[in-house]
Write an enzyme that holds these catalytic residues in place. Structure first.
Site, PDB file in Angstrom:
ATOM      1  N   THR A 138      14.371  42.071 -22.576  1.00  0.00           N
ATOM      2  CA  THR A 138      15.809  42.100 -22.865  1.00  0.00           C
ATOM      3  C   THR A 138      16.296  43.555 -22.849  1.00  0.00           C
ATOM      4  O   THR A 138      15.554  44.474 -23.206  1.00  0.00           O
ATOM      5  CB  THR A 138      16.147  41.462 -24.230  1.00  0.00           C
ATOM      6  OG1 THR A 138      15.624  42.292 -25.281  1.00  0.00           O
ATOM      7  CG2 THR A 138      15.571  40.060 -24.365  1.00  0.00           C
ATOM      8  N   GLY A 139      17.539  43.744 -22.417  1.00  0.00           N
ATOM      9  CA  GLY A 139      18.104  45.094 -22.401  1.00  0.00           C
ATOM     10  C   GLY A 139      17.338  46.018 -21.472  1.00  0.00           C
ATOM     11  O   GLY A 139      17.066  47.174 -21.808  1.00  0.00           O
ATOM     12  N   ALA A 140      16.998  45.512 -20.277  1.00  0.00           N
ATOM     13  CA  ALA A 140      16.218  46.321 -19.343  1.00  0.00           C
ATOM     14  C   ALA A 140      17.107  47.144 -18.414  1.00  0.00           C
ATOM     15  O   ALA A 140      16.625  47.739 -17.449  1.00  0.00           O
ATOM     16  CB  ALA A 140      15.290  45.422 -18.527  1.00  0.00           C
ATOM     17  N   SER A 197      18.762  49.847 -19.237  1.00  0.00           N
ATOM     18  CA  SER A 197      18.762  51.290 -19.520  1.00  0.00           C
ATOM     19  C   SER A 197      17.622  51.649 -20.460  1.00  0.00           C
ATOM     20  O   SER A 197      16.899  50.776 -20.945  1.00  0.00           O
ATOM     21  CB  SER A 197      20.116  51.739 -20.096  1.00  0.00           C
ATOM     22  OG  SER A 197      20.212  51.382 -21.454  1.00  0.00           O
ATOM     23  N   GLY A 198      17.459  52.944 -20.686  1.00  0.00           N
ATOM     24  CA  GLY A 198      16.549  53.460 -21.708  1.00  0.00           C
ATOM     25  C   GLY A 198      15.131  52.915 -21.651  1.00  0.00           C
ATOM     26  O   GLY A 198      14.518  52.821 -20.587  1.00  0.00           O
ATOM     27  N   TYR A 205      22.111  48.838 -38.480  1.00  0.00           N
ATOM     28  CA  TYR A 205      21.076  48.987 -37.442  1.00  0.00           C
ATOM     29  C   TYR A 205      19.680  49.021 -38.078  1.00  0.00           C
ATOM     30  O   TYR A 205      18.768  48.329 -37.655  1.00  0.00           O
ATOM     31  CB  TYR A 205      21.325  50.267 -36.638  1.00  0.00           C
ATOM     32  CG  TYR A 205      20.184  50.641 -35.714  1.00  0.00           C
ATOM     33  CD1 TYR A 205      20.028  50.017 -34.481  1.00  0.00           C
ATOM     34  CD2 TYR A 205      19.250  51.617 -36.080  1.00  0.00           C
ATOM     35  CE1 TYR A 205      18.975  50.352 -33.639  1.00  0.00           C
ATOM     36  CE2 TYR A 205      18.193  51.959 -35.242  1.00  0.00           C
ATOM     37  CZ  TYR A 205      18.062  51.325 -34.021  1.00  0.00           C
ATOM     38  OH  TYR A 205      17.010  51.659 -33.192  1.00  0.00           O
TER      39      TYR A 205
HETATM   40  P1  NDP Z   1      19.688  51.853 -24.846  1.00  0.00           P
HETATM   41  O1  NDP Z   1      21.032  51.832 -25.447  1.00  0.00           O
HETATM   42  O2  NDP Z   1      19.394  52.767 -23.710  1.00  0.00           O
HETATM   43  O3  NDP Z   1      19.281  50.390 -24.391  1.00  0.00           O
HETATM   44  C1  NDP Z   1      19.694  49.251 -25.096  1.00  0.00           C
HETATM   45  C2  NDP Z   1      19.757  48.085 -24.155  1.00  0.00           C
HETATM   46  O4  NDP Z   1      20.209  46.945 -24.892  1.00  0.00           O
HETATM   47  C3  NDP Z   1      20.731  48.289 -22.997  1.00  0.00           C
HETATM   48  O5  NDP Z   1      20.128  47.798 -21.828  1.00  0.00           O
HETATM   49  C4  NDP Z   1      21.913  47.433 -23.398  1.00  0.00           C
HETATM   50  O6  NDP Z   1      22.634  46.882 -22.313  1.00  0.00           O
HETATM   51  C5  NDP Z   1      21.185  46.303 -24.131  1.00  0.00           C
HETATM   52  N1  NDP Z   1      22.109  45.497 -24.929  1.00  0.00           N
HETATM   53  C6  NDP Z   1      22.985  45.912 -25.878  1.00  0.00           C
HETATM   54  N2  NDP Z   1      23.708  44.872 -26.320  1.00  0.00           N
HETATM   55  C7  NDP Z   1      23.275  43.783 -25.646  1.00  0.00           C
HETATM   56  C8  NDP Z   1      23.642  42.413 -25.651  1.00  0.00           C
HETATM   57  N3  NDP Z   1      24.639  41.955 -26.420  1.00  0.00           N
HETATM   58  N4  NDP Z   1      22.986  41.557 -24.836  1.00  0.00           N
HETATM   59  C9  NDP Z   1      22.012  41.999 -24.014  1.00  0.00           C
HETATM   60  N5  NDP Z   1      21.630  43.292 -23.960  1.00  0.00           N
HETATM   61  C10 NDP Z   1      22.262  44.166 -24.767  1.00  0.00           C
HETATM   62  O7  NDP Z   1      18.704  52.162 -26.066  1.00  0.00           O
HETATM   63  P2  NDP Z   1      17.111  52.354 -26.183  1.00  0.00           P
HETATM   64  O8  NDP Z   1      16.456  52.173 -24.867  1.00  0.00           O
HETATM   65  O9  NDP Z   1      16.881  53.582 -26.950  1.00  0.00           O
HETATM   66  O10 NDP Z   1      16.737  51.132 -27.131  1.00  0.00           O
HETATM   67  C11 NDP Z   1      15.795  50.141 -26.790  1.00  0.00           C
HETATM   68  C12 NDP Z   1      15.017  49.717 -28.026  1.00  0.00           C
HETATM   69  O11 NDP Z   1      14.272  50.809 -28.532  1.00  0.00           O
HETATM   70  C13 NDP Z   1      15.888  49.235 -29.183  1.00  0.00           C
HETATM   71  O12 NDP Z   1      15.271  48.095 -29.756  1.00  0.00           O
HETATM   72  C14 NDP Z   1      15.867  50.387 -30.165  1.00  0.00           C
HETATM   73  O13 NDP Z   1      16.044  49.948 -31.483  1.00  0.00           O
HETATM   74  C15 NDP Z   1      14.455  50.890 -29.939  1.00  0.00           C
HETATM   75  N6  NDP Z   1      14.178  52.239 -30.364  1.00  0.00           N
HETATM   76  C16 NDP Z   1      14.811  53.319 -29.793  1.00  0.00           C
HETATM   77  C17 NDP Z   1      14.501  54.596 -30.223  1.00  0.00           C
HETATM   78  C18 NDP Z   1      15.140  55.796 -29.635  1.00  0.00           C
HETATM   79  O14 NDP Z   1      14.859  56.890 -30.120  1.00  0.00           O
HETATM   80  N7  NDP Z   1      16.001  55.668 -28.624  1.00  0.00           N
HETATM   81  C19 NDP Z   1      13.497  54.821 -31.273  1.00  0.00           C
HETATM   82  C20 NDP Z   1      12.916  53.616 -31.782  1.00  0.00           C
HETATM   83  C21 NDP Z   1      13.238  52.396 -31.332  1.00  0.00           C
HETATM   84  P3  NDP Z   1      23.743  47.751 -21.493  1.00  0.00           P
HETATM   85  O15 NDP Z   1      22.958  48.586 -20.537  1.00  0.00           O
HETATM   86  O16 NDP Z   1      24.521  46.669 -20.803  1.00  0.00           O
HETATM   87  O17 NDP Z   1      24.520  48.535 -22.487  1.00  0.00           O
END
Ligand code: NDP
Length: 315
Positions: free
Chosen positions: A8-10, A12-13, A190
């Site tokens: 899920t959420g693939a 970005s990031g 969060y």
């Molecule tokens: P990003 O914001 O880059 O990625 C988040 C993703 O979630 C995006 O692809 C976004 O979609 C998607 N998303 C948001 N809302 C929805 C929704 N309603 N339905 C489907 N998809 C959704 O953040 P990260 O890559 O940093 O986060 C990924 C995970 O890593 C999270 O679980 C976060 O808690 C965890 N994490 C991150 C850390 C960090 O330092 N960044 C540290 C520890 C954990 P869209 O592209 O459309 O916006």
């Protein structure tokens, strides 16, 4: 055959970096479960993902209908499911007012926890039927929900309290949009949602590991200070956060390396232990980390499970 992994959420990031790392092995068909189809397609292309090794399916975790629709589309595709990665998240640290999912839940807990909870519950039977050597359900956690760490002690701290807000439905008519019944705070919402993620991983483990052999795990991939997660933060924070993590806390990890870590948790034959919260040390070796008292409280886990079942219509 290739393994099938839903992330899920693939778009970005961390999710994108993990999708890329797995697709490049040639051993996985990555199903990118994303709310924005075009964004996901562009992201996959510009990351150079081999096109035979991924597909994109629509999933908006801010709508329980969309979660159900995704599950039915996946079942209809006939693809066996081997690994599910619950990765997507929203983080709204500067929001002064709550926003809501289609079903009226406060957005952070609604997307990060409730949407994933329904998704994982509905896909459990698919994972049970997998003939893959190591079917897994991975829920991405975070250090910020763990009050036994320095980062987890930056206020506002995670705290689910007696969960009166969750019991009342986390909506604007129930009196509170926060799990503990307190006043809305986006950063805390969060962190609370991440505690729920880590509690749910353990509750799945307790309820289903022995019977099904499925590996349930969570992880803290490191601080990936450059991802879109911080998009709603103030500009000064976004400027200073990456160097702060790189040079001061030294917890910084690049998106690519974090993706490799999560890909390891998905596919490494040595990481089959269930009920584990993985972290990495300075030399990038994985180890079983300790969760905070609240994030490992079995009584709270059961309560979150039962209250969440009601909210998503499973009980
Ligand atoms: P990003 O914001 O880059 O990625 C988040 C993703 O979630 C995006 O692809 C976004 O979609 C998607 N998303 C948001 N809302 C929805 C929704 N309603 N339905 C489907 N998809 C959704 O953040 P990260 O890559 O940093 O986060 C990924 C995970 O890593 C999270 O679980 C976060 O808690 C965890 N994490 C991150 C850390 C960090 O330092 N960044 C540290 C520890 C954990 P869209 O592209 O459309 O916006």
């Amino acid at each position: 055959r290739k393994g099938n992994v839903v992330i899920t959420g693939a778009s970005s990031g961390l999710g994108l970096a993990t999708a890329k790392a797995l697709a490049e092995t040639g051993k996985w068909n990555v199903i990118m479960a994303c709310r924005d189809f075009l964004k996901a397609e562009k992201a996959a292309k510009s990351a150079g993902m081999p096109k035979d090794n991924y597909s994109i399916m629509h999933l908006d975790l801010a709508s329980l209908d969309s979660v159900r629709q995704f599950v039915s589309n996946l079942k209809r595709s006939g693809l066996p499911l081997d690994v599910l990665v619950c990765n997507a998240a929203v983080y709204q640290p500067t929001a002064s007012e709550p926003s809501y999912t289609a079903d009226g839940f406060e957005m952070s807990v609604g997307v990060n926890h409730l949407g994933h909870f329904l998704l994982a519950r509905l896909l459990l039977d698919e994972l049970k039927e997998s003939d893959h050597p190591s079917p897994r359900l991975i829920i991405v956690g975070s250090i910020t929900g763990n009050t036994n760490t320095l980062a987890g002690n930056v206020p506002p701290k995670a705290n689910l309290g007696d969960m009166r807000g969750l019991a009342a439905g986390l909506n604007d008519t129930s009196g509170s949009t926060m799990i503990d019944g307190g006043k809305f705070d986006g950063a805390k919402a969060y962190k609370d949602s991440k505690v729920c993620n880590m509690l749910m991983m353990q509750e799945f483990h307790r309820r289903y590991h022995e019977e099904t052999g499925i590996t349930f795990a969570s992880l803290y991939p490191g601080c990936i200070a450059t991802t879109g997660l911080f998009r709603e933060h103030i500009p000064l924070f976004r400027l200073l956060f990456p160097p702060f993590q790189k040079y001061i806390t030294k917890g910084f990890v690049s998106e690519e390396d974090a993706g490799k870590r999560l890909a390891q948790v998905v596919s490494d034959p040595s990481l089959t232990k269930s009920g584990v919260y993985w972290s990495w040390n300075k030399n990038s070796a994985s180890f079983e980390n300790q969760l905070s008292q609240e994030a490992s409280d079995a009584g709270k886990a059961r309560k979150v499970w039962e209250l969440s079942e009601k909210l998503v219509g499973l009980a």
